[in-house]
Design a protein around this motif. Structure first.
Motif, short mmCIF file in Angstrom:
data_model
loop_
_atom_site.label_atom_id
_atom_site.label_comp_id
_atom_site.label_asym_id
_atom_site.label_seq_id
_atom_site.Cartn_x
_atom_site.Cartn_y
_atom_site.Cartn_z
N THR A 98 8.83 -9.86 -8.95
CA THR A 98 7.50 -9.90 -8.34
C THR A 98 7.54 -9.81 -6.82
O THR A 98 6.50 -9.84 -6.18
CB THR A 98 6.77 -11.18 -8.76
N GLY A 99 8.73 -9.70 -6.23
CA GLY A 99 8.85 -9.32 -4.84
C GLY A 99 8.56 -10.40 -3.83
O GLY A 99 8.35 -11.57 -4.15
N GLU A 100 8.54 -9.95 -2.57
CA GLU A 100 8.31 -10.83 -1.42
C GLU A 100 7.35 -10.15 -0.45
O GLU A 100 7.39 -8.92 -0.29
CB GLU A 100 9.62 -11.14 -0.68
N ALA A 101 6.56 -10.95 0.22
CA ALA A 101 5.67 -10.41 1.25
C ALA A 101 6.46 -9.65 2.32
O ALA A 101 5.97 -8.66 2.88
CB ALA A 101 4.86 -11.53 1.88
N LEU A 102 7.66 -10.09 2.60
CA LEU A 102 8.53 -9.45 3.59
C LEU A 102 8.58 -7.94 3.42
O LEU A 102 8.57 -7.19 4.40
CB LEU A 102 9.94 -10.04 3.45
N ASN A 103 8.65 -7.48 2.18
CA ASN A 103 8.76 -6.05 1.90
C ASN A 103 7.46 -5.41 1.44
O ASN A 103 7.24 -4.23 1.67
CB ASN A 103 9.81 -5.83 0.81
N GLU A 104 6.62 -6.19 0.78
CA GLU A 104 5.50 -5.61 0.06
C GLU A 104 4.19 -5.56 0.85
O GLU A 104 3.27 -4.84 0.46
CB GLU A 104 5.28 -6.38 -1.25
#
Length: 318
Positions: free
Chosen positions: A104-110
């Motif tokens: 579900t990822g990270e805000a850092l990249n998304e």
């Protein structure tokens, strides 16, 4: 028997360095490769972040090892229909030796496109819908989808492997493990947590592979290895949801000031004591993992591979 693979860190290394490390990993006896998928590194000290799909293509021509992304987020930055095409092409290039690891990822990249960064439950819901789209496209049939989060119209993949790409789902807590069991072909996690493995198995994961990863910092000077691990990867010791919500490398640098070298030394095998490295990997074996992927922190790559080839991997396989 547990397989042992090498974890390529796109956050630390250039594309050429990653390909060379893959070659060294194969020569050292590692059985497969993970590769991270980021837009940014976690901090500026790490210093790199190449486009993972270009590197995967290069790996397909350089080594014979299986490759998996650990992990790709098919939610915000890249539409799941595009991820489906990338994964299918990677599987063709690798002769079927590719698995798609997702999370579900990270805000850092998304967050880079200026879209809203959803809460964790919403991201899990998005992941489930994204995998529905990806799997449908893997059939080679024309696909249209009008869902809560995604729209696809008249899409069809023409370049496909002989078999659909297996999809493993990253999970770090009980709820996510249950989602992984329901929608994934396997589980990815970064802690040797036997209860998480059991929850995945009981929740429908069955005999699907459970895969784990860890970082180490080999070096002849243990104290210097600890300093290197702290300088480059103190962010891994940040608690709670910080890794998912902080938006920029500088924010991780600020938060990581709270992490001490002693904390890193307690959690990352550092130095050249084979017992410490074997013990860290054996914890995953004992917890029931099918595969463990090791990432060497820093520039001391050749020494690491020589050390694992001669002093670590033989003991783990005996």
């Amino acid at each position: 028997m547990t397989d042992f693979g090498y974890f390529l860190s796109c956050e630390e290394h250039t594309p050429a360095e990653l390909v060379e490390q893959a070659r060294m990993a194969e020569q050292a006896g590692f059985q497969s490769l993970w590769i991270s998928d980021h837009y940014h590194p976690w901090n500026d000290e790490q210093g790199q972040s190449p486009f993972v799909w270009s590197v995967v293509g290069a790996l397909s021509q350089a080594v014979s090892l299986p490759v998996e992304t650990a992990v790709t987020c098919p939610l915000v930055r890249t539409h799941p229909a595009v991820i489906a095409q990338a994964a299918a092409t990677a599987a063709v290039q690798l002769g079927g030796r590719f698995r798609l690891g997702v999370g579900t990822g990270e805000a850092l990249n998304e967050h880079i496109l200026g879209t809203v960064w959803p809460e964790a439950p919403v991201r899990l819901e998005m992941l489930e819908e994204a995998l529905q789209i990806i799997r449908q496209l893997f059939t080679g049939e024309q696909t249209s989808h009008h869902g809560r989060h995604y729209t696809v119209e008249n899409a069809r993949l023409y370049t496909l492997p002989d078999e659909p790409v297996p999809i493993d789902v990253s999970a770090f807590g009980p709820q996510a493990a249950e989602v992984a069991a329901r929608i994934g072909d396997g589980l990815i996690t970064m802690m040797p947590d036997e209860s998480l493995v059991q929850r995945f198995r009981r929740g429908g994961g069955g005999t699907g592979p459970v895969l784990g990863g860890l970082k180490v910092c080999w070096g002849v000077d243990e104290r210097e290895a600890v300093r290197t691990a702290h300088r480059l990867w103190a962010n891994e010791r940040l608690p709670g949801e910080l890794a998912q919500v902080l938006p920029a490398p500088r924010h991780f640098e600020q938060a990581s000031q709270l992490v001490t070298e002693e904390q890193v030394a307690r959690s990352v095998p550092c130095g050249d004591d084979p017992d410490a490295h074997v013990e860290a990997l054996a914890a995953f074996v004992d917890a029931g993992f099918d595969g463990v992927y090791v990432s060497q922190i820093g520039k001391e790559q050749q020494g690491f591979f020589d050390f694992y080839r001669t002093k670590v991997l033989p003991r783990l396989r005996s």
